[in-house]
Design an enzyme around this catalytic site. Structure first.
Site, PDB file in Angstrom:
ATOM      1  CE1 TYR A  27      -4.938  -0.078   1.354  1.00  0.00           C
ATOM      2  CE2 TYR A  27      -4.275  -1.077  -0.259  1.00  0.00           C
ATOM      3  CZ  TYR A  27      -4.969  -0.557   0.432  1.00  0.00           C
ATOM      4  OH  TYR A  27      -6.709  -1.130  -0.332  1.00  0.00           O
ATOM      5  CD  GLU A  87      -1.373   4.923  -6.967  1.00  0.00           C
ATOM      6  OE1 GLU A  87      -2.603   5.294  -6.292  1.00  0.00           O
ATOM      7  OE2 GLU A  87      -2.440   3.562  -6.592  1.00  0.00           O
TER       8      GLU A  87
END
Lengths: 243, 290
Positions: free
Chosen positions: A165, A172
């Site tokens: 994660y 991103e």
């Protein structure tokens, strides 16, 4: 007569139960197919990326080579929101919705439309993270539906995310940040005044707001997964705070 | 906690029970129940009339800091009124400096300001003089949520309507006149419903009755709809959207409509549950449709 009514009621209940069983049999069949297909899809993506890197020795151009497959399978995941909405999957619609939206956004509105960022290292980072995460997740669901869940899949599903994660978020965010100058210069997806709908939209500032929104959203998703993990792996009973 | 009473106790449940022992939990914050998973007892409930024996066990829940409905309404409505005016008068730091304190050259912008201001003044006056609230208070965090919503949207709409580059509606005077008629019609309608609802309830009471059409034609919509105040509110904002031809206003109307539909459906359901003879023709918010 009373017994006549009772028989009628019992019959109705039986047909209802039968309906429920057929419905859930169809749902299980569909979900099994869906999860097998998605596992296969992401495996194909993983293999394609590995093969490209081994053959060409560089990560540049990897994105272009897998772009179509990635867009297909990632977009298909929108169905998962539907699964939650109609109740055949017991997850919150909002949590699934947020996750799918962020994926669709990255794929279609960042990497697909802003060619200059496609060869960034951060893109490879989040692609690798997504691939590992999705293969684990979809195979987990598949085995669960087939009632034959190997422990290592369960372990992977509830432990890999701890590292994946944050790495994915870093990939991103770095990609969006890298895209900013190109967005500003091209003025893409933006609407200026005056126009007859009296509205304006600046994609550049929108992206900045998106990046900032990771701050409240990411911890919530992360802690949600941590709570799930504690419950599944350690059988802890988590008492949710009352509203 | 357990209380013993001798059967003649007429004290209301929550007001005196805990306030003496735990003064930080003022009555509005207390939720007292007979069953941990059941509904809260009301303020008016009297010990003697509760289904308990000589020893009663109550379950207490802290509802968190509370704030009165009136305070919340006044704050959330005063915001849009003032914020819109700030944009209308083009206070500095919003638009490029050469436009500071100028006024728009389009008459529809002046009309829009009057309508928007009228709407919120009406709401403030209704809060002070018309509405009779069922609950005294709501959780404190609601005021932040509600004010963000109202104030945020007011700023967003006002920015575009009062912008130097604002474009007036495509169909000009015709469109604006039509929009104004719809807006005023729905404002009067909304006010009529508020008055009708107020008259259902004697002052200071919290009784619930089925609302019916009165002599005022604006209330005849009660024949078809459970919550016509929301219907008229939607109509007002549709009128304002048409008048300003501004997408943020349309968006605000849509979001408001979704929220009001949720409320109307809940209200409609509770009417159906409470009253056996509830008129079957009525829909929650849109006649025959929703």
């Amino acid at each position: 007569m009373a017994s006549g009514e009772e028989d009628g009621a019992v019959e109705e209940k039986e047909t209802n139960n039968k309906k429920k069983r057929t419905k859930s049999a169809i749902a299980t069949a569909w979900l099994t197919f869906y999860n097998i297909a998605m596992t296969a899809g992401w495996l194909v993506l993983a293999l394609a990326m590995a093969r490209y890197y081994l053959q060409k020795g560089t990560h540049k151009g990897v994105y272009r080579s897998i772009a179509r497959t990635l867009k297909f399978f990632q977009t298909f995941a929108v169905l998962e929101v539907g699964h939650c909405a109609i109740g055949i999957v017991r997850t919150s619609v909002i949590v699934t919705g947020v996750q799918v939206c962020s994926r669709i956004f990255m794929v279609w509105f960042i990497t697909n439309s802003i060619r200059q960022v496609q060869n960034q290292e951060s893109v490879i980072l989040f692609l690798v993270v997504w691939t590992v995460t999705e293969i684990t997740r979809y195979s987990f669901y598949t085995f669960k539906l087939l009632n034959h869940l190997p422990y290592f899949i369960k372990w992977a599903r509830y432990n890999l995310f701890i590292v994946m994660y944050p790495l994915g978020v870093i990939g991103e965010l770095m990609t969006i940040y890298a895209a900013l100058p190109y967005v500003r210069r091209s003025g893409m997806y933006s609407l200026r005044l005056p126009n007859k709908y009296n509205v304006s939209f600046d994609y550049y500032y929108f992206l900045i707001i998106v990046m900032l929104s990771y701050i409240p959203l990411f911890p919530q998703l992360y802690f949600h997964m941590l709570r799930q993990r504690r419950r599944v792996l350690h059988g802890e009973v988590i008492v949710e705070k009352d509203e | 906690m357990k209380f013993e009473h001798n059967g003649k106790d007429n004290r209301p449940t929550s007001t005196k029970l805990c306030a003496a022992c735990y003064p930080q939990w003022y009555p509005a914050r207390q939720s007292i129940r007979l069953d941990p998973k059941g509904k809260s007892l009301k303020d008016e409930d009297v010990l003697q009339h509760l289904p308990v024996g000589t020893t009663a066990t109550f379950y207490f829940r802290d509802l968190g800091a509370q704030i009165s409905w009136v305070t919340v309404f006044l704050t959330e409505y005063a915001g849009p009124l003032l914020i819109y005016l700030m944009f209308y008068f083009r206070v500095p730091f919003i638009y490029p400096p050469k436009y500071d304190f100028t006024t728009s050259k389009h008459w529809v912008v002046h009309l829009a300001c009057m309508c928007h201001s009228f709407h919120y003044v009406k709401r403030l006056l209704e809060t002070l003089f018309v509405h009779r609230f069922s609950h005294g208070t709501m959780p404190l965090r609601n005021i932040f949520k509600n004010c963000t919503y109202y104030w945020g949207f007011a700023a967003w709409m006002a920015y575009y309507i009062n912008h130097p580059l604002y474009t007036p509606p495509t169909y000009g005077e015709q469109q604006v006149k039509m929009a104004l008629i719809i807006f005023l019609f729905c404002q009067i309608g909304n006010f009529s419903i508020h008055i009708a609802l107020r008259n259902l309830r004697p002052p200071g009471s919290k009784t619930r009755k089925i609302p019916y059409p009165t002599k005022n034609p604006f209330t005849w919509i009660f024949l078809l709809v459970s919550c016509p105040n929301y219907t008229y509110e939607l109509g007002s904002w549709l009128g304002f959207t048409l008048m300003t031809q501004c997408l943020p206003v349309a968006f605000f109307t849509l979001v408001g409509f979704i929220q009001m539909t949720v409320w109307a459906k809940a209200k409609h359901r509770s009417y159906l549950k409470e009253f056996r003879d509830y008129p079957p023709l009525r829909s929650p918010i849109l006649p025959f449709v929703l």
